[in-house]
Write a protein that holds these residues in place. Structure first.
Motif, PDB file in Angstrom:
ATOM      1  N   PRO A  45       0.811  -1.226   0.000  1.00  0.00           N
ATOM      2  CA  PRO A  45       0.000   0.000   0.000  1.00  0.00           C
ATOM      3  C   PRO A  45       0.837   1.266   0.000  1.00  0.00           C
ATOM      4  CG  PRO A  45      -0.049  -1.044   2.156  1.00  0.00           C
ATOM      5  CD  PRO A  45       0.652  -1.992   1.241  1.00  0.00           C
ATOM      6  N   THR A  46       2.097   1.158   0.399  1.00  0.00           N
ATOM      7  CA  THR A  46       2.967   2.330   0.441  1.00  0.00           C
ATOM      8  C   THR A  46       3.811   2.475  -0.823  1.00  0.00           C
ATOM      9  OG1 THR A  46       4.795   1.120   1.469  1.00  0.00           O
ATOM     10  CG2 THR A  46       3.134   2.082   2.939  1.00  0.00           C
ATOM     11  N   GLY A  47       3.816   1.438  -1.669  1.00  0.00           N
ATOM     12  CA  GLY A  47       4.680   1.459  -2.835  1.00  0.00           C
ATOM     13  C   GLY A  47       6.099   1.020  -2.531  1.00  0.00           C
ATOM     14  N   LYS A  48       6.401   0.824  -1.232  1.00  0.00           N
ATOM     15  CA  LYS A  48       7.725   0.372  -0.828  1.00  0.00           C
ATOM     16  C   LYS A  48       7.647  -1.083  -0.356  1.00  0.00           C
ATOM     17  CE  LYS A  48       9.071   4.999   0.695  1.00  0.00           C
ATOM     18  NZ  LYS A  48       9.539   5.826   1.835  1.00  0.00           N
ATOM     19  N   ARG A  49       8.747  -1.771  -0.466  1.00  0.00           N
ATOM     20  CA  ARG A  49       8.776  -3.174  -0.090  1.00  0.00           C
ATOM     21  C   ARG A  49       8.571  -3.337   1.418  1.00  0.00           C
ATOM     22  NH1 ARG A  49      12.350  -7.732  -2.713  1.00  0.00           N
ATOM     23  NH2 ARG A  49      12.249  -9.385  -1.167  1.00  0.00           N
ATOM     24  N   GLU A  50       7.700  -4.269   1.773  1.00  0.00           N
ATOM     25  CA  GLU A  50       7.419  -4.575   3.175  1.00  0.00           C
ATOM     26  C   GLU A  50       7.501  -6.090   3.367  1.00  0.00           C
ATOM     27  OE1 GLU A  50       3.543  -3.068   3.889  1.00  0.00           O
ATOM     28  OE2 GLU A  50       4.074  -0.983   3.483  1.00  0.00           O
ATOM     29  N   GLN A  51       7.796  -6.521   4.584  1.00  0.00           N
ATOM     30  CA  GLN A  51       7.947  -7.948   4.845  1.00  0.00           C
ATOM     31  C   GLN A  51       7.597  -8.230   6.296  1.00  0.00           C
ATOM     32  OE1 GLN A  51      11.355  -9.748   2.916  1.00  0.00           O
ATOM     33  NE2 GLN A  51      11.727 -11.058   4.688  1.00  0.00           N
ATOM     34  N   TYR A  52       6.802  -9.282   6.505  1.00  0.00           N
ATOM     35  CA  TYR A  52       6.449  -9.647   7.873  1.00  0.00           C
ATOM     36  C   TYR A  52       6.051 -11.119   7.913  1.00  0.00           C
ATOM     37  CZ  TYR A  52       1.639  -8.874   6.194  1.00  0.00           C
ATOM     38  OH  TYR A  52       0.464  -8.908   5.484  1.00  0.00           O
ATOM     39  N   ALA A  53       5.979 -11.667   9.117  1.00  0.00           N
ATOM     40  CA  ALA A  53       5.663 -13.081   9.296  1.00  0.00           C
ATOM     41  C   ALA A  53       4.160 -13.290   9.328  1.00  0.00           C
ATOM     42  CB  ALA A  53       6.294 -13.599  10.591  1.00  0.00           C
ATOM     43  N   LEU A  54       3.733 -14.417   8.781  1.00  0.00           N
ATOM     44  CA  LEU A  54       2.352 -14.862   8.847  1.00  0.00           C
ATOM     45  C   LEU A  54       2.402 -16.333   9.248  1.00  0.00           C
ATOM     46  CD1 LEU A  54      -0.693 -14.252   8.309  1.00  0.00           C
ATOM     47  CD2 LEU A  54      -0.313 -15.124   5.994  1.00  0.00           C
ATOM     48  N   GLY A  55       2.341 -16.606  10.557  1.00  0.00           N
ATOM     49  CA  GLY A  55       2.617 -17.948  11.024  1.00  0.00           C
ATOM     50  C   GLY A  55       4.053 -18.301  10.678  1.00  0.00           C
ATOM     51  N   GLU A  56       4.253 -19.455  10.049  1.00  0.00           N
ATOM     52  CA  GLU A  56       5.585 -19.860   9.597  1.00  0.00           C
ATOM     53  C   GLU A  56       5.881 -19.349   8.191  1.00  0.00           C
ATOM     54  OE1 GLU A  56       7.991 -21.360  11.106  1.00  0.00           O
ATOM     55  OE2 GLU A  56       7.029 -21.917  12.980  1.00  0.00           O
ATOM     56  N   ALA A  57       4.917 -18.708   7.557  1.00  0.00           N
ATOM     57  CA  ALA A  57       5.118 -18.143   6.219  1.00  0.00           C
ATOM     58  C   ALA A  57       5.633 -16.709   6.331  1.00  0.00           C
ATOM     59  CB  ALA A  57       3.814 -18.170   5.436  1.00  0.00           C
ATOM     60  N   THR A  58       6.092 -16.190   5.202  1.00  0.00           N
ATOM     61  CA  THR A  58       6.560 -14.816   5.132  1.00  0.00           C
ATOM     62  C   THR A  58       5.772 -14.064   4.076  1.00  0.00           C
ATOM     63  OG1 THR A  58       8.804 -15.481   5.725  1.00  0.00           O
ATOM     64  CG2 THR A  58       8.535 -13.311   4.732  1.00  0.00           C
ATOM     65  N   VAL A  59       5.217 -12.936   4.461  1.00  0.00           N
ATOM     66  CA  VAL A  59       4.533 -12.069   3.510  1.00  0.00           C
ATOM     67  C   VAL A  59       5.525 -11.035   2.991  1.00  0.00           C
ATOM     68  CG1 VAL A  59       2.724 -10.337   3.194  1.00  0.00           C
ATOM     69  CG2 VAL A  59       2.287 -12.373   4.588  1.00  0.00           C
ATOM     70  N   VAL A  60       5.623 -10.927   1.680  1.00  0.00           N
ATOM     71  CA  VAL A  60       6.428  -9.890   1.044  1.00  0.00           C
ATOM     72  C   VAL A  60       5.478  -9.021   0.227  1.00  0.00           C
ATOM     73  CG1 VAL A  60       8.283  -9.363  -0.574  1.00  0.00           C
ATOM     74  CG2 VAL A  60       8.454 -11.382   0.891  1.00  0.00           C
ATOM     75  N   ARG A  61       5.377  -7.756   0.595  1.00  0.00           N
ATOM     76  CA  ARG A  61       4.565  -6.835  -0.200  1.00  0.00           C
ATOM     77  C   ARG A  61       5.526  -6.069  -1.098  1.00  0.00           C
ATOM     78  NH1 ARG A  61      -0.578  -5.045   3.495  1.00  0.00           N
ATOM     79  NH2 ARG A  61       0.848  -3.838   4.784  1.00  0.00           N
ATOM     80  N   ALA A  62       5.429  -6.373  -2.381  1.00  0.00           N
ATOM     81  CA  ALA A  62       6.427  -5.925  -3.346  1.00  0.00           C
ATOM     82  C   ALA A  62       6.362  -4.424  -3.569  1.00  0.00           C
ATOM     83  CB  ALA A  62       6.218  -6.653  -4.669  1.00  0.00           C
ATOM     84  N   ALA A  63       7.539  -3.830  -3.758  1.00  0.00           N
ATOM     85  CA  ALA A  63       7.615  -2.418  -4.134  1.00  0.00           C
ATOM     86  C   ALA A  63       7.032  -2.256  -5.528  1.00  0.00           C
ATOM     87  CB  ALA A  63       9.061  -1.942  -4.094  1.00  0.00           C
ATOM     88  N   GLU A  64       6.202  -1.249  -5.714  1.00  0.00           N
ATOM     89  CA  GLU A  64       5.551  -1.038  -7.001  1.00  0.00           C
ATOM     90  C   GLU A  64       5.823   0.374  -7.512  1.00  0.00           C
ATOM     91  OE1 GLU A  64       1.470  -3.131  -7.451  1.00  0.00           O
ATOM     92  OE2 GLU A  64       1.542  -2.319  -5.432  1.00  0.00           O
ATOM     93  N   THR A  65       6.258   0.454  -8.758  1.00  0.00           N
ATOM     94  CA  THR A  65       6.385   1.767  -9.386  1.00  0.00           C
ATOM     95  C   THR A  65       5.066   2.193 -10.011  1.00  0.00           C
ATOM     96  OG1 THR A  65       7.077   0.770 -11.475  1.00  0.00           O
ATOM     97  CG2 THR A  65       8.812   1.344  -9.888  1.00  0.00           C
ATOM     98  N   MET A  66       4.261   1.202 -10.451  1.00  0.00           N
ATOM     99  CA  MET A  66       2.982   1.462 -11.127  1.00  0.00           C
ATOM    100  C   MET A  66       3.163   2.418 -12.291  1.00  0.00           C
ATOM    101  SD  MET A  66       1.088  -0.575  -9.476  1.00  0.00           S
ATOM    102  CE  MET A  66      -0.565  -0.203 -10.024  1.00  0.00           C
ATOM    103  N   THR A  67       4.282   2.303 -12.985  1.00  0.00           N
ATOM    104  CA  THR A  67       4.609   3.219 -14.079  1.00  0.00           C
ATOM    105  C   THR A  67       3.553   3.196 -15.168  1.00  0.00           C
ATOM    106  OG1 THR A  67       6.959   2.909 -13.639  1.00  0.00           O
ATOM    107  CG2 THR A  67       6.357   3.808 -15.790  1.00  0.00           C
ATOM    108  N   ALA A  68       3.206   2.015 -15.645  1.00  0.00           N
ATOM    109  CA  ALA A  68       2.264   1.901 -16.750  1.00  0.00           C
ATOM    110  C   ALA A  68       0.871   2.371 -16.337  1.00  0.00           C
ATOM    111  CB  ALA A  68       2.215   0.461 -17.252  1.00  0.00           C
ATOM    112  N   THR A  69       0.460   2.015 -15.129  1.00  0.00           N
ATOM    113  CA  THR A  69      -0.868   2.405 -14.660  1.00  0.00           C
ATOM    114  C   THR A  69      -0.973   3.915 -14.530  1.00  0.00           C
ATOM    115  OG1 THR A  69      -1.105   0.306 -13.474  1.00  0.00           O
ATOM    116  CG2 THR A  69      -2.551   2.117 -12.801  1.00  0.00           C
TER     117      THR A  69
END
Length: 545
Positions: A45-69
């Motif tokens: 949601p911030t456009g910057k890469r974020e990472q946190y744990a979800l149980g034993e899994a890892t959530v990676v929220r990818a950095a987005e430029t959204m250039t084309a959009t």
């Protein structure tokens, strides 16, 4: 089995922010518990890469430029004759308008300078030339102002029209002919997803890529192809959440043909296909000629979220301060026109003891329209909008309601689907009132857990609510412990885990759920998958569609 001293790795791609998507969260947690090194990659949601744990899994929220959009949004296509003079972009419009304001303001300075020159004693001829020059400049600025204003108005019309219909007839024709260039032009998010999600998929070097929805399928397939060129085998699992060909979006008519074309192009390259509804599986076989029917993993609640009749706490009824005599209708989830909730709002004048509570992520858009409608109908006191609650708390929170409602309109994808909220109603032991779309109507009649009304029939909805409320205990009696066990996520997930093992040839070592610190991004690694014998998938769970 050894695998480079690492658990086999799975990367799940989803084109949302992860929060609120119960299906992908459960898939990630249970895959990790089964021993997969699991990464769930979503949008940031911030456009910057974020990472946190979800149980034993890892959530990676990818950095987005959204250039084309962003480019597409600021460069709407030109429409009609007026479009010929429109500025070509939002940036150009703003820049030219800004310059014109400066010219107009600068005329004040020019007049002051001329007045001082005249006061200093200019000769008559020089004074005349100075006055004529200023008059010409004033005229030029005014004429330019009219031209800038006309071009800005034309752009503003294009911009507003693009918000209602992002594509023009020519683009729609190109989309119907197929081809990625046209698809990426009218749905630029596909290009942006490739940049952001594809980069993370390459970086993580998975053994399996799980693509959630068709918008991620091309990203997953291309990442797998790139990996294979380097000598790594990557299996692709496609998870079809929606019936893409029937996903009608009046606000964006190119969405369904583009996404359907993407699905048709890339699904032959998927190693396994899974979907959330039996009807979707049948349609995928029909449309794409699949040799193997997709696995079906229904998005049911976890057994740990099931509750007792009425819930363990005050829940939604307590939140609203309503007593037991009130008939409380509840609806958690997405609110759009095709969900048909205006039918429920319009029925409230016929149900003076009833209250309708929506659990939503935003109060703007169509939710605001429904709020205004309730005001016009003088039932604002019966209409309530609440925030989402965490998915693990949802079933217990809504259990204090009287009835769960699902008022879907009649479009192809909704005719075939059982919504996630329907499974939540079962977990909450709530009787239901649903529209007579094919899948939900048939399931409700078979289970006997509620009443069915004709799509869009306000009087029919009101009758169904009165019928269920008058004999609620009878409808709720179908929710036995055995029935709920058949409608749990735990009964669904073995099918998904078997699919992972079958397409990858890898069998991880299961582990128990545990909290863990967020792991750092792993370094590149080689992989050498080994074959494993895998048990046949479980049969369809009894009592589900």
């Amino acid at each position: 089995m050894t695998h480079s001293d690492h658990s086999p790795r799975i990367v799940m791609l989803v084109g949302n922010f992860v929060d609120g998507d119960s299906r992908v969260q459960k898939e990630a947690r249970y895959a990790a518990a089964a021993g997969w090194d699991t990464y769930l990659v979503g949008r940031s949601p911030t456009g910057k890469r974020e990472q946190y744990a979800l149980g034993e899994a890892t959530v990676v929220r990818a950095a987005e430029t959204m250039t084309a959009t962003r480019y597409r949004a600021s460069h709407p296509h030109r429409r009609g004759l007026r479009g010929l003079i429109a500025y070509r972009s939002l940036e150009q419009t703003r820049t030219r308008h800004q310059r014109q304001r400066l010219r107009q303001r600068d005329l004040v300075t020019d007049r002051l300078l001329l007045a001082r020159r005249l006061a200093s004693g200019l000769r008559p001829a020089e004074a005349l030339r100075a006055r004529v020059a200023l008059a010409v400049r004033v005229l030029g600025v005014r004429l330019r102002g009219h031209w800038v204003a006309a071009r800005k108005r034309a752009f503003d019309r294009n911009y507003a029209a693009a918000a209602q219909g992002p594509s023009n007839a020519w683009e729609r024709a190109l989309v119907r002919r197929g081809g990625d260039v046209a698809a990426w032009a009218v749905q630029p998010r596909l290009a942006d997803f490739e940049d952001s999600f594809g980069r993370v998929a390459d970086e993580l070097e998975p053994d399996v890529i799980h693509a959630n929805d068709a918008e991620m399928l091309g990203v997953a397939v291309r990442a797998a192809v790139r990996a294979r060129r380097t000598g790594r085998r990557v299996a692709v699992v496609y998870d079809s959440h929606e019936y893409t060909a029937g996903d009608i979006r009046p606000e964006d008519v190119t969405w369904a043909p583009v996404i359907s074309a993407q699905e048709a192009k890339y699904i032959p390259l998927a190693d396994g296909v899974v979907t959330a509804v039996d009807n979707f599986a049948d349609k995928l076989v029909e449309h794409h000629g699949l040799a193997v029917r997709p696995s079906v993993v229904r998005n049911m609640p976890e057994a740990s979220t099931f509750t007792v009749p009425g819930g363990r706490g005050p829940g939604v009824r307590g939140r609203l301060g309503l007593g037991p005599e009130a008939t409380l209708l509840v609806y958690p989830g997405s609110v759009t026109p095709i969900r048909g909730l205006d039918t429920a709002v319009r029925a409230l004048p016929q149900l003076p003891q009833a209250h309708l509570a929506l659990l939503v992520g935003s109060r703007s858009g169509y939710v605001a329209e429904l709020t205004a409608l309730a005001g016009e109908l003088r039932v604002a006191g019966q209409f309530h909008v609440l925030d989402y609650v965490p998915v693990e708390e949802l079933t217990d929170f809504i259990a204090s309601a009287t009835i769960g409602v699902d008022t879907l309109r009649r479009i192809p994808t909704q005719e075939l689907t059982i919504t996630t909220k329907y499974w939540s109603y079962i977990g909450a032991r709530l009787p239901v009132v649903v529209s007579d779309v094919k899948a939900a109507g048939e399931l409700t009649r078979r289970l006997g857990n509620g009443e069915v009304f004709e799509v869009g029939d306000v009087d029919g909805f009101a009758r169904a609510v009165r019928t269920v409320a008058a004999d609620r205990a009878r409808y709720a009696a179908v929710y036995t412990d055995r029935m709920l066990a058949q409608h749990s996520w735990e009964g669904q997930v073995p099918e998904l885990l078997d699919l992972y093992e079958r397409v990858s040839g890898l069998r991880p070592v299961p582990r128990r759920f545990a909290s863990a610190a967020v792991p750092t991004m792993p370094p590149p690694r080689a992989s050498s998958p080994e074959s494993a014998n895998v048990a046949a998938p479980d049969a369809a769970v009894p009592g589900t569609p």
